[in-house]
Design an enzyme around this catalytic site. Structure first.
Site: not given
Ligand code: USQ
Length: 398
Positions: A179, A181, A185
């Site tokens: 993304s 975002y 980083k």
């Molecule tokens: N996901 C679902 N259902 C939901 C929410 C998310 O299936 O209701 C999935 C997303 O598609 C994704 C995964 O869960 O595959 C993670 O999504 P997330 O919204 O929990 O997290 P993400 O967008 O990746 O971002 C969060 C934080 C961000 C941090 C990141 C760490 O908001 O600040 O940098 O986690 S990481 O995921 O390791 O990049």
């Protein structure tokens, strides 16, 4: 040690400030309250009401008898950054002060430009101010595991040794973020690494996974010390959202197949990891990366864990596979290294049924505040309106 927390009003910034203060450090917080404005934009309130930062600082003084210094200002304003650093003279700076949401950065052109300008400018201002003031100060920067993406090889901790045409070098691990975002980083990481090399700054880039949890030992000391816990589609993250959905009796929103694997950690472990980085600082000229998570799960696995636990509490938790609003792999290899924080003494607090139970119990106390209209994902990575309409219908029929 004198520690400045950038983004001290946030989900992680505020608990970190209290934790480090309680562990004997002299702590200051800086924030411009941008997150509170984004919440208003999106109608996304934290589940548990949170007090103003001024009131929380005052409450902390009353409850714990320790004073946090409070600065209000925007990291994009260089004068603010230099002024605060000059006044407080920190020995360590924990930098959480960025727009933290992948969906927010994908809403539209404005939000994606904003995310990158905001995040990258703030970090650049910080680097220039440290150089200008000749501060001997360790930067502990919140990066993300998402910088790496999901390559079909094991992910190393920041760097990988590569043999190419008979020559060998240790190079930054390739980045394929998912993304604008996550890209911000990556750009930060490059800028920080360069500043360490060129100006002999010292930095630890914490490539953190997805954080879950509502409480820390400090937030539990008084309701007025609570931190901002989100469950909406933009600021809420996987486990936190699933627990709120189960508590509200809404289907758990697994995007696509749910085979997406990520690293996760408890909010309390975030605080401990940051402390470990601070008390074992990088040296001048050193840029190091710690992969900051304690265990990996697939999203479907997590939804099942939460649903099973919710059913034991008498809740009818169902799992709904929604068309994935993101562009991401739904079945992939994922085996990232994460040894550096363990070597420094991290004792992980792994996800357990008890932890899910505790979260759900707290969430149920605030059940009446759950806004169902902010749960369905509304931000689509490639902006296909028809699919979003289909998704809304699917949700309505669930
Ligand atoms: N996901 C679902 N259902 C939901 C929410 C998310 O299936 O209701 C999935 C997303 O598609 C994704 C995964 O869960 O595959 C993670 O999504 P997330 O919204 O929990 O997290 P993400 O967008 O990746 O971002 C969060 C934080 C961000 C941090 C990141 C760490 O908001 O600040 O940098 O986690 S990481 O995921 O390791 O990049």
């Amino acid at each position: 040690m004198k520690i400045l927390i950038l983004g001290g009003d946030g989900y992680l910034g505020w608990p970190t400030a209290m934790y480090l203060s309680r562990h004997g450090h002299q702590v200051a917080v800086l924030d411009n309250f941008a997150k509170r404005r984004w919440e208003l934009e999106l109608n996304a309130e934290p589940l548990i009401p949170i007090q103003t930062l001024h009131d929380r600082v005052e409450m902390w003084r009353t409850v714990e008898g320790r004073q946090l210094e409070l600065f209000v200002g925007d990291l994009r304003n260089y004068g603010v950054v230099e002024g605060v650093l000059d006044t407080f003279q920190p020995e360590a700076i924990v930098h959480y002060g960025e727009q933290p949401s992948a969906p927010y950065s994908m809403i539209d052109h404005n939000r994606s430009v904003f995310t990158q300008v905001n995040n990258i400018t703030g970090t650049l201002n910080l680097l220039w101010a440290i150089k200008k003031l000749k501060l001997e100060c360790h930067i502990v920067k919140l990066g993300t595991m998402g910088e790496y993406g999901t390559p079909n090889i094991d992910i190393e901790e920041g760097f990988i040794e590569i043999n190419h045409k008979g020559r060998t070098d240790t190079l930054p691990f390739p980045c394929q973020p998912g993304s604008f975002y996550h890209l911000s980083k990556v750009h930060d990481s490059h800028n920080i690494r360069f500043a360490c090399r060129a100006w002999k700054l010292a930095a630890t880039d914490l490539h953190q996974g997805v954080v879950y949890g509502i409480e820390t030992d400090e937030t539990k000391m008084d309701n007025n010390l609570a931190t901002g816990f989100h469950y909406d589609d933009v600021f809420g993250t996987a486990i936190n959202r699933f627990c709120v959905q189960a508590a509200a009796g809404i289907p758990l929103t697994v995007y696509g197949k749910g085979g997406q694997r990520r690293g996760f950690l408890n909010i309390r472990d975030t605080l401990r990891c940051v402390e470990l980085a601070i008390v074992n600082p990088a040296q001048p000229g050193e840029y190091r990366v710690f992969n900051q998570f304690t265990e990996t799960f697939s999203i479907l696995q997590l939804a099942e864990l939460v649903a099973d636990q919710a059913r034991k509490l008498g809740l009818a938790a169902e799992i709904l596979h929604l068309p994935n609003p993101r562009v991401e792999q739904e079945q992939h290899h994922y085996n990232p290294t994460h040894t550096k924080l363990l070597e420094l003494g991290l004792q992980p607090r792994l996800l357990s049924n008890e932890l899910i139970d505790t979260m759900m119990t707290t969430i149920l106390e605030y059940k009446d505040r759950i806004k169902q209209e902010v749960i369905l994902p509304k931000v689509k990575w490639n902006g296909d309106e028809q699919e979003m309409e289909a998704l809304k219908l699917m949700w309505a029929g669930a």
